[in-house]
Design a protein around this motif. Structure first.
Motif, PDB file in Angstrom:
ATOM      1  N   ASP A   1       0.789  -1.232   0.000  1.00  0.00           N
ATOM      2  CA  ASP A   1       0.000   0.000   0.000  1.00  0.00           C
ATOM      3  C   ASP A   1       0.822   1.283   0.000  1.00  0.00           C
ATOM      4  O   ASP A   1       0.717   2.106   0.901  1.00  0.00           O
ATOM      5  CB  ASP A   1      -0.979   0.018   1.178  1.00  0.00           C
ATOM      6  CG  ASP A   1      -2.074  -1.014   1.016  1.00  0.00           C
ATOM      7  OD1 ASP A   1      -2.903  -0.845   0.103  1.00  0.00           O
ATOM      8  OD2 ASP A   1      -2.093  -1.991   1.789  1.00  0.00           O
ATOM      9  N   GLY A   2       1.633   1.459  -1.029  1.00  0.00           N
ATOM     10  CA  GLY A   2       2.240   2.758  -1.271  1.00  0.00           C
ATOM     11  C   GLY A   2       1.183   3.626  -1.937  1.00  0.00           C
ATOM     12  O   GLY A   2       0.801   3.365  -3.078  1.00  0.00           O
TER      13      GLY A   2
ATOM     14  N   ILE B   1       0.024   1.720  -5.043  1.00  0.00           N
ATOM     15  CA  ILE B   1       1.054   0.799  -5.518  1.00  0.00           C
ATOM     16  C   ILE B   1       1.085  -0.400  -4.571  1.00  0.00           C
ATOM     17  O   ILE B   1       1.317  -0.244  -3.375  1.00  0.00           O
ATOM     18  CB  ILE B   1       2.445   1.479  -5.566  1.00  0.00           C
ATOM     19  CG1 ILE B   1       2.408   2.749  -6.428  1.00  0.00           C
ATOM     20  CG2 ILE B   1       3.513   0.494  -6.039  1.00  0.00           C
ATOM     21  CD1 ILE B   1       2.118   2.516  -7.887  1.00  0.00           C
ATOM     22  N   SER B   2       0.821  -1.568  -5.109  1.00  0.00           N
ATOM     23  CA  SER B   2       0.861  -2.832  -4.357  1.00  0.00           C
ATOM     24  C   SER B   2      -0.053  -2.837  -3.138  1.00  0.00           C
ATOM     25  O   SER B   2       0.352  -3.181  -2.035  1.00  0.00           O
ATOM     26  CB  SER B   2       2.296  -3.179  -3.955  1.00  0.00           C
ATOM     27  OG  SER B   2       2.996  -3.655  -5.069  1.00  0.00           O
ATOM     28  N   GLY B   3      -1.302  -2.463  -3.370  1.00  0.00           N
ATOM     29  CA  GLY B   3      -2.314  -2.586  -2.326  1.00  0.00           C
ATOM     30  C   GLY B   3      -2.827  -4.011  -2.251  1.00  0.00           C
ATOM     31  O   GLY B   3      -2.309  -4.911  -2.907  1.00  0.00           O
ATOM     32  N   TRP B   4      -3.856  -4.200  -1.430  1.00  0.00           N
ATOM     33  CA  TRP B   4      -4.497  -5.508  -1.311  1.00  0.00           C
ATOM     34  C   TRP B   4      -3.452  -6.594  -1.013  1.00  0.00           C
ATOM     35  O   TRP B   4      -3.311  -7.569  -1.753  1.00  0.00           O
ATOM     36  CB  TRP B   4      -5.313  -5.828  -2.557  1.00  0.00           C
ATOM     37  CG  TRP B   4      -6.399  -4.833  -2.804  1.00  0.00           C
ATOM     38  CD1 TRP B   4      -7.661  -4.852  -2.290  1.00  0.00           C
ATOM     39  CD2 TRP B   4      -6.312  -3.652  -3.610  1.00  0.00           C
ATOM     40  NE1 TRP B   4      -8.360  -3.754  -2.723  1.00  0.00           N
ATOM     41  CE2 TRP B   4      -7.556  -2.996  -3.538  1.00  0.00           C
ATOM     42  CE3 TRP B   4      -5.302  -3.074  -4.372  1.00  0.00           C
ATOM     43  CZ2 TRP B   4      -7.820  -1.806  -4.196  1.00  0.00           C
ATOM     44  CZ3 TRP B   4      -5.562  -1.883  -5.027  1.00  0.00           C
ATOM     45  CH2 TRP B   4      -6.812  -1.269  -4.939  1.00  0.00           C
TER      46      TRP B   4
ATOM     47  N   TRP C   1      -1.856   2.737   4.312  1.00  0.00           N
ATOM     48  CA  TRP C   1      -3.072   2.033   4.718  1.00  0.00           C
ATOM     49  C   TRP C   1      -2.870   1.456   6.112  1.00  0.00           C
ATOM     50  O   TRP C   1      -3.197   2.087   7.095  1.00  0.00           O
ATOM     51  CB  TRP C   1      -3.431   0.959   3.693  1.00  0.00           C
ATOM     52  CG  TRP C   1      -4.726   0.268   3.978  1.00  0.00           C
ATOM     53  CD1 TRP C   1      -4.901  -1.021   4.383  1.00  0.00           C
ATOM     54  CD2 TRP C   1      -6.033   0.838   3.905  1.00  0.00           C
ATOM     55  NE1 TRP C   1      -6.233  -1.289   4.560  1.00  0.00           N
ATOM     56  CE2 TRP C   1      -6.957  -0.160   4.275  1.00  0.00           C
ATOM     57  CE3 TRP C   1      -6.513   2.101   3.570  1.00  0.00           C
ATOM     58  CZ2 TRP C   1      -8.327   0.053   4.319  1.00  0.00           C
ATOM     59  CZ3 TRP C   1      -7.883   2.318   3.607  1.00  0.00           C
ATOM     60  CH2 TRP C   1      -8.770   1.305   3.976  1.00  0.00           C
ATOM     61  N   ASP C   2      -2.289   0.265   6.227  1.00  0.00           N
ATOM     62  CA  ASP C   2      -2.180  -0.387   7.533  1.00  0.00           C
ATOM     63  C   ASP C   2      -0.747  -0.604   8.011  1.00  0.00           C
ATOM     64  O   ASP C   2      -0.534  -0.997   9.147  1.00  0.00           O
ATOM     65  CB  ASP C   2      -2.923  -1.726   7.521  1.00  0.00           C
ATOM     66  CG  ASP C   2      -2.355  -2.700   6.504  1.00  0.00           C
ATOM     67  OD1 ASP C   2      -1.619  -2.272   5.593  1.00  0.00           O
ATOM     68  OD2 ASP C   2      -2.654  -3.906   6.605  1.00  0.00           O
ATOM     69  N   LYS C   3       0.229  -0.363   7.166  1.00  0.00           N
ATOM     70  CA  LYS C   3       1.639  -0.567   7.533  1.00  0.00           C
ATOM     71  C   LYS C   3       2.419   0.707   7.234  1.00  0.00           C
ATOM     72  O   LYS C   3       2.053   1.481   6.356  1.00  0.00           O
ATOM     73  CB  LYS C   3       2.259  -1.718   6.720  1.00  0.00           C
ATOM     74  CG  LYS C   3       1.515  -3.025   6.796  1.00  0.00           C
ATOM     75  CD  LYS C   3       1.817  -3.756   8.068  1.00  0.00           C
ATOM     76  CE  LYS C   3       1.231  -5.147   7.984  1.00  0.00           C
ATOM     77  NZ  LYS C   3       0.619  -5.622   9.134  1.00  0.00           N
ATOM     78  N   ASP C   4       3.523   0.902   7.948  1.00  0.00           N
ATOM     79  CA  ASP C   4       4.364   2.065   7.691  1.00  0.00           C
ATOM     80  C   ASP C   4       5.020   1.963   6.323  1.00  0.00           C
ATOM     81  O   ASP C   4       5.447   0.882   5.902  1.00  0.00           O
ATOM     82  CB  ASP C   4       5.444   2.204   8.767  1.00  0.00           C
ATOM     83  CG  ASP C   4       4.876   2.706  10.083  1.00  0.00           C
ATOM     84  OD1 ASP C   4       3.846   3.413  10.058  1.00  0.00           O
ATOM     85  OD2 ASP C   4       5.458   2.399  11.136  1.00  0.00           O
TER      86      ASP C   4
END
Length: 180
Positions: A64-65, A85-88, A168-171
């Motif tokens: 999640d970028g 970028i690279s979600g989900w 989203w959920d991570k740094d």
């Protein structure tokens, strides 16, 4: 032996060399938090090519970028373009038009979505080139590749006058205004 060591050092480049000279985000807010937008007109490394502006961005994180661009520093009550970028769980990337109300409620219109399994890494930066054209064409290309992995048309032609980064959920760590 020393000639072999020199050759080995030249072959094994440090992946972090790609972000040398970039600016780094200090604070990245939560997805629904307040984002600090930066004027792209003050960024000296943005390339202007014909009808396009090209931004070189580095991202380090597990997934999640997310970044948004628009025409004003405070785009509440207006539309922005959001690139994921690279979600989900690091499986897909997307381009969408987002509207945020003055109360910070959002609605997203998906413009495109593509599989990008494992594109991001928490251990080294991925470098992307974001191209925003005045015609509405938006392309995201992995540095070194010839073809974009994400491409769509923004019919509203929202300009990239300001850009902001979120998670989203991570740094996630962002590097922007990177030398081309």
């Amino acid at each position: 032996l020393s000639s072999h060591l020199l050759h080995a050092q030249a072959v094994n480049n440090n992946s972090f060399d790609a972000i040398r000279g970039c600016r780094q985000t200090i604070r990245v807010g939560e997805y629904d938090g307040q984002i600090e937008y930066v004027s792209t007109n003050t960024l000296p490394n943005v390339v202007r090519s014909g009808n396009s502006r090209i931004f070189k961005i580095g991202i380090v994180g597990p997934n999640d970028g997310i970044f948004r661009y628009g025409d004003t520093r405070f785009p509440y009550g207006r539309d922005v373009i959001e690139i994921v970028i690279s979600g989900w769980a690091n499986t897909r990337s997307a381009g969408r038009r987002q509207h945020r109300t003055l109360n910070n409620q959002n609605s997203n219109l998906q413009l495109t979505q593509v599989p990008t399994q494992g594109l991001l890494s928490p251990f080294h930066p991925i470098i992307i080139l974001l191209e925003v054209s005045t015609t509405g064409l938006v392309r995201v290309t992995k540095a070194g590749d010839k073809e974009p992995f994400l491409e769509f048309i923004d019919e509203r032609r929202i300009p990239a006058n300001y850009i902001g980064f979120t998670k989203w959920d991570k740094d996630v760590i962002y590097f922007y205004d990177c030398p081309q």
